[in-house]
Design an enzyme around this catalytic site. Structure first.
Site, PDB file in Angstrom:
ATOM      1  N   LYS A 243       5.173   4.206  -0.412  1.00 37.98           N
ATOM      2  CA  LYS A 243       5.698   2.747  -0.880  1.00 37.98           C
ATOM      3  C   LYS A 243       6.897   2.762  -2.001  1.00 37.98           C
ATOM      4  CE  LYS A 243       1.214   1.952  -1.710  1.00 37.98           C
ATOM      5  NZ  LYS A 243       0.528   2.964  -0.756  1.00 37.98           N
TER       6      LYS A 243
ATOM      7  N   ASP B 296       4.060  -1.460  -9.157  1.00 42.76           N
ATOM      8  CA  ASP B 296       3.001  -0.422  -8.406  1.00 42.76           C
ATOM      9  C   ASP B 296       1.693  -1.015  -8.958  1.00 42.76           C
ATOM     10  OD1 ASP B 296       2.156   1.413  -6.790  1.00 42.76           O
ATOM     11  OD2 ASP B 296       2.175   3.031  -8.146  1.00 42.76           O
TER      12      ASP B 296
END
Length: 357
Positions: free
Chosen positions: A83, A128
């Site tokens: 990611k 995140d």
């Protein structure tokens, strides 16, 4: 939201405190020599997640032709699937700067305000573990994502004033391992949402060879495949095992990672041929020997195993479920027939009916 006077002092310190908060300057420099060096910078170098790459390429190209910012993106899925790497590639493809932070480090209003006010036109902001944002930070993000403004309220009682401050248009990229924990209003503000899938053995073998080449480790096809098979379908783990196998090759071999060298190295780390480590096997064995294969509650498993519930749910369980060793039921987790076979434990005949469809 009421902002105290001290919260209005926006400076570089607020931003620096949230960007990679766990790394010192020297650690970041050391990290750059390994972790950042092996991160691909373009979609062509990024291996796997092909359907996502195709969709992102189209979205990025369309935003360039429209001469507007890219829609906000949300990536979710188990940890270690890329990611953060995808966020970096997107920023690179947009020729934009990227600011990286994590939700747990955004504690006060001035933290998120400081980040937003220092963004430049077209920048990418990567957050995140975005599901862990506190409520105040979320409320500040809502107008920032939709209207590219920040709403501030200052003063007390009769002297309260509301200010709407414009900020440059930017693209927010959120990453989370728990999309379901994201609040509905925040999730709905993302225009592009993608789930990252586990990698195939063939894809991981390509990643292993690429990493070995970048780090100047010699590896053959069989060695790469051996590491890939034991990497839990996760690139981050594959990259870590490349280094451990290289250490073994230098000390126990001639420096080349072969199938035997990789196998010996990973067996020494108690990682079996299916990628299960000591804790994985302990979890399965606990379910089978102490709870008759289940079903058993996650809280009970955590206490009996001496592990945190979140660690089991986020680290161990996704892979074991994906490989078919654990099944979730309304009454709890249960070990499947494959788990018995993998551990070499004979299954009680009375349990066989539990695994029939």
């Amino acid at each position: 939201m009421i902002v105290k006077d001290e919260d209005k002092k926006i400076n570089n310190k607020a931003l620096k405190s949230t960007a990679n908060p766990d790394l010192s300057a020297s650690q970041i420099k050391n990290e750059d020599s390994y972790e950042n060096n092996i991160r691909p910078l373009t979609f062509d170098d990024y291996i796997g997640q092909n359907s996502i790459k195709q969709t992102l390429k189209i979205s990025i190209e369309a935003s360039k032709k429209r001469n507007t910012h890219l829609d906000h993106l949300l990536f979710y899925g188990p940890p270690g699937l890329g990611k953060t790497t995808l966020a970096g590639i997107i920023a690179n493809e947009l020729n934009a700067d990227i600011k990286i932070t994590s939700a747990p480090s955004i504690e006060r209003p001035r933290d998120i305000i400081g980040i937003l006010m220092q963004l430049k036109e077209g920048d990418v902001l990567f957050i995140d573990e975005i599901h862990r944002l506190n409520k105040i930070a979320e409320e500040i993000l809502y107008p920032a994502m939709e209207d590219f403004t920040i709403d501030l309220t200052t003063g007390k009682t009769q002297t309260v004033k509301t200010m709407r401050i414009p900020i440059p248009k930017f693209t927010l990229i959120g990453a989370t391992t728990k999309a379901g924990a994201l609040s509905g209003p925040l999730r709905d503000r993302f225009g592009i949402i993608h789930r990252l899938e586990f990698y195939t053995t063939e894809e991981l073998a390509q990643i292993v060879k690429r990493t070995a080449k970048i780090l100047n480790f010699e590896i053959d096809e069989s060695g790469a495949l051996e590491i890939a098979k034991r990497s839990r379908c996760t690139p981050r783990i594959a990259n870590r095992l490349v280094k451990r196998s290289a250490d073994w090759a230098i000390v126990k071999g001639d420096g080349k990672i072969t199938q035997k060298i990789a196998s010996d190295a990973l067996c020494a780390l108690d990682i079996d041929e299916m990628g299960l480590d000591v804790t994985d096997r302990a979890l399965l064995k606990l379910m089978i020997t102490s709870f008759d294969g289940g079903p058993v509650g996650i809280e009970t498993l955590a206490v009996a195993l001496g592990e945190d519930i979140r660690t089991i749910e986020d680290v161990y369980e996704p892979f074991l479920i994906q490989k078919g060793y654990i099944a979730r039921t309304p009454r709890g987790r249960k070990a499947t027939k494959s788990a018995y076979e993998h551990l070499g434990i004979k299954q009680d005949v009375s349990q066989l009916g539990l695994f029939k469809n």
